[in-house]
Design a protein around this motif. Structure first.
Motif, PDB file in Angstrom:
ATOM      1  N   VAL A 200      -7.357  -3.856  -6.407  1.00 35.99           N
ATOM      2  CA  VAL A 200      -6.009  -4.430  -6.508  1.00 35.99           C
ATOM      3  C   VAL A 200      -6.038  -5.955  -6.548  1.00 35.99           C
ATOM      4  O   VAL A 200      -6.990  -6.582  -6.085  1.00 35.99           O
ATOM      5  CB  VAL A 200      -5.109  -4.029  -5.310  1.00 35.99           C
ATOM      6  CG1 VAL A 200      -4.902  -2.551  -5.264  1.00 35.99           C
ATOM      7  CG2 VAL A 200      -5.672  -4.547  -4.006  1.00 35.99           C
ATOM      8  N   ALA A 202      -3.845  -8.574  -4.764  1.00 35.59           N
ATOM      9  CA  ALA A 202      -2.876  -8.425  -3.668  1.00 35.59           C
ATOM     10  C   ALA A 202      -1.716  -9.411  -3.756  1.00 35.59           C
ATOM     11  O   ALA A 202      -1.788 -10.414  -4.449  1.00 35.59           O
ATOM     12  CB  ALA A 202      -3.601  -8.588  -2.347  1.00 35.59           C
ATOM     13  N   ASN A 226      -0.884   3.869  -8.424  1.00 37.24           N
ATOM     14  CA  ASN A 226      -1.153   3.670  -7.003  1.00 37.24           C
ATOM     15  C   ASN A 226      -1.726   2.262  -6.761  1.00 37.24           C
ATOM     16  O   ASN A 226      -1.323   1.555  -5.835  1.00 37.24           O
ATOM     17  CB  ASN A 226      -2.119   4.737  -6.498  1.00 37.24           C
ATOM     18  CG  ASN A 226      -2.238   4.681  -4.999  1.00 37.24           C
ATOM     19  OD1 ASN A 226      -1.221   4.671  -4.308  1.00 37.24           O
ATOM     20  ND2 ASN A 226      -3.450   4.584  -4.493  1.00 37.24           N
ATOM     21  N   LYS A 229       1.104  -0.205  -7.081  1.00 40.82           N
ATOM     22  CA  LYS A 229       1.970  -0.135  -5.885  1.00 40.82           C
ATOM     23  C   LYS A 229       1.322  -0.912  -4.740  1.00 40.82           C
ATOM     24  O   LYS A 229       1.970  -1.703  -4.055  1.00 40.82           O
ATOM     25  CB  LYS A 229       2.176   1.331  -5.496  1.00 40.82           C
ATOM     26  CG  LYS A 229       2.944   1.528  -4.218  1.00 40.82           C
ATOM     27  CD  LYS A 229       2.995   3.003  -3.869  1.00 40.82           C
ATOM     28  CE  LYS A 229       2.782   3.244  -2.418  1.00 40.82           C
ATOM     29  NZ  LYS A 229       1.477   3.667  -1.967  1.00 40.82           N
ATOM     30  N   GLU A 230       0.017  -0.703  -4.539  1.00 39.61           N
ATOM     31  CA  GLU A 230      -0.705  -1.366  -3.449  1.00 39.61           C
ATOM     32  C   GLU A 230      -0.777  -2.882  -3.643  1.00 39.61           C
ATOM     33  O   GLU A 230      -0.970  -3.630  -2.697  1.00 39.61           O
ATOM     34  CB  GLU A 230      -2.140  -0.828  -3.354  1.00 39.61           C
ATOM     35  CG  GLU A 230      -2.235   0.623  -2.927  1.00 39.61           C
ATOM     36  CD  GLU A 230      -1.646   0.846  -1.541  1.00 39.61           C
ATOM     37  OE1 GLU A 230      -1.907   0.027  -0.652  1.00 39.61           O
ATOM     38  OE2 GLU A 230      -0.902   1.841  -1.355  1.00 39.61           O
ATOM     39  N   SER A 231      -0.647  -3.329  -4.889  1.00 42.26           N
ATOM     40  CA  SER A 231      -0.786  -4.773  -5.128  1.00 42.26           C
ATOM     41  C   SER A 231       0.540  -5.511  -4.958  1.00 42.26           C
ATOM     42  O   SER A 231       0.574  -6.747  -4.949  1.00 42.26           O
ATOM     43  CB  SER A 231      -1.363  -5.024  -6.523  1.00 42.26           C
ATOM     44  OG  SER A 231      -0.453  -4.597  -7.483  1.00 42.26           O
ATOM     45  N   GLN A 251       3.899   8.420  -7.552  1.00 42.94           N
ATOM     46  CA  GLN A 251       4.424   7.210  -6.910  1.00 42.94           C
ATOM     47  C   GLN A 251       5.945   7.109  -7.002  1.00 42.94           C
ATOM     48  O   GLN A 251       6.546   6.171  -6.492  1.00 42.94           O
ATOM     49  CB  GLN A 251       3.808   5.944  -7.536  1.00 42.94           C
ATOM     50  CG  GLN A 251       2.376   5.677  -7.123  1.00 42.94           C
ATOM     51  CD  GLN A 251       1.432   6.744  -7.618  1.00 42.94           C
ATOM     52  OE1 GLN A 251       1.634   7.306  -8.677  1.00 42.94           O
ATOM     53  NE2 GLN A 251       0.418   7.051  -6.839  1.00 42.94           N
TER      54      GLN A 251
END
Ligand SMILES: C[S@@+](CC[C@H](N)C(=O)[O-])C[C@H]1O[C@@H](n2cnc3c(N)ncnc32)[C@H](O)[C@@H]1O
Length: 271
Positions: A200, A202, A226, A229-231, A251
């Motif tokens: 990712v 961030a 995913n 989304k995490e980033s 997601q």
């Protein structure tokens, strides 16, 4: 038989080079493989597998075949209009803004965003990351050179998206080539990033992933969504292409629709 041989080819590529094309949408991948087979005058896919395994330069050709780099500035101008008239008001509440263009191809989308942010007074506080796995595209993007004869169409898109002056304000022209100003370039970092295996980025406030997921199967789409989304930061925005959607993805529940037609999503508040 051909289907099986292509599976073997993709397995071989994965183990030799670490690129996992096993989760690319199969029909268009097969068309590209057959096309390259004919161009290289190879007798069958097994012969192609050998050539790919032992000739990295031939593998680079395969990589180029797999990467569809069609793009334009202010593509789907109504999307950029919505960003300008609506998303920017949220971005203005942050002292620092991070934006990630995933699958940026030759960079037109990132330069479009830099121009929009400049006109909204946001550029000096923004860092734009623009990534792709195609190094050739990234080289062109970093140079910021484009054909001048594309500019009238791009200027039309820019004006439709709510542009406040003229695109020519942002570049120098020499013959049939234009070069975007350093005042835009200094805010954009182009870098190699492979959605099949890399991590990712961030703390992103806004992630563009437009016209990339269409090339992937449902498994890879889910793992990429995913990653995106995490980033994102809390309440971050995600923008997909006009033929892409979060519907039916794992997601879906994490995002609310922000603008349906524009395919703009926002992370839900309760996450
Ligand atoms: C059709 S272009 C989209 C360009 C731009 N986002 C737009 O909408 O105009 C798709 C891009 O996705 C990139 N891409 C495909 N698979 C990728 C992967 N696994 N990792 C990173 N980029 C990838 C391709 O190299 C290509 O440049």
């Amino acid at each position: 038989m051909q289907h099986f041989e292509i599976t073997q080819l993709l397995e071989a590529i994965y183990f030799r080079y670490g690129y996992d094309f096993r989760h690319y949408a199969r029909a268009s991948l097969e068309r590209k493989v057959i096309n390259r087979l004919r161009l290289a005058k190879l007798v069958n896919i097994s012969a192609m597998t050998c050539k790919i395994l032992y000739e990295p330069s031939f593998f680079n050709l395969f990589l180029k075949d797999m990467s569809v780099t069609v793009t334009e500035m202010f593509r789907d101008p109504y999307v950029f209009k919505k960003i300008r008239t609506s998303v920017c008001q949220h971005l203005k509440t942050y002292s620092r803004v991070n934006i990630w263009h995933v699958g940026c191809a030759t960079g037109e989308e990132a330069y479009s965003m830099a121009i929009l942010l400049d006109e909204e007074g946001l550029l000096p506080r923004t860092r734009i990351y623009a990534t792709d796995y195609n190094n050739h595209s990234l080289e062109l993007a970093t140079r910021g050179n484009y054909k001048a004869d594309k500019m009238p169409q791009y200027n039309e898109n820019y004006l439709k998206s709510g542009g406040k002056s003229s695109l020519s304000h942002y570049y120098q022209q020499q013959g049939n080539i234009i070069n975007f100003d350093d005042s835009l370039k200094k805010y954009i970092t182009f870098a190699n990033h492979n959605l099949m295996k890399d991590q990712v980025f961030a703390q992103m406030h806004l992630v563009f992933c437009r016209n990339v997921l269409i090339y992937f199967d449902a498994t890879l789409q889910n793992s990429v969504l995913n990653l995106l989304k995490e980033s994102l930061i809390h309440r971050g925005f995600l923008i997909l292409g006009d033929k892409e959607s979060l519907d039916f993805s794992q997601q879906r529940e994490y995002f609310e629709n922000y603008a349906n037609k524009e395919r703009i999503y926002r992370l839900c508040a309760n996450l």
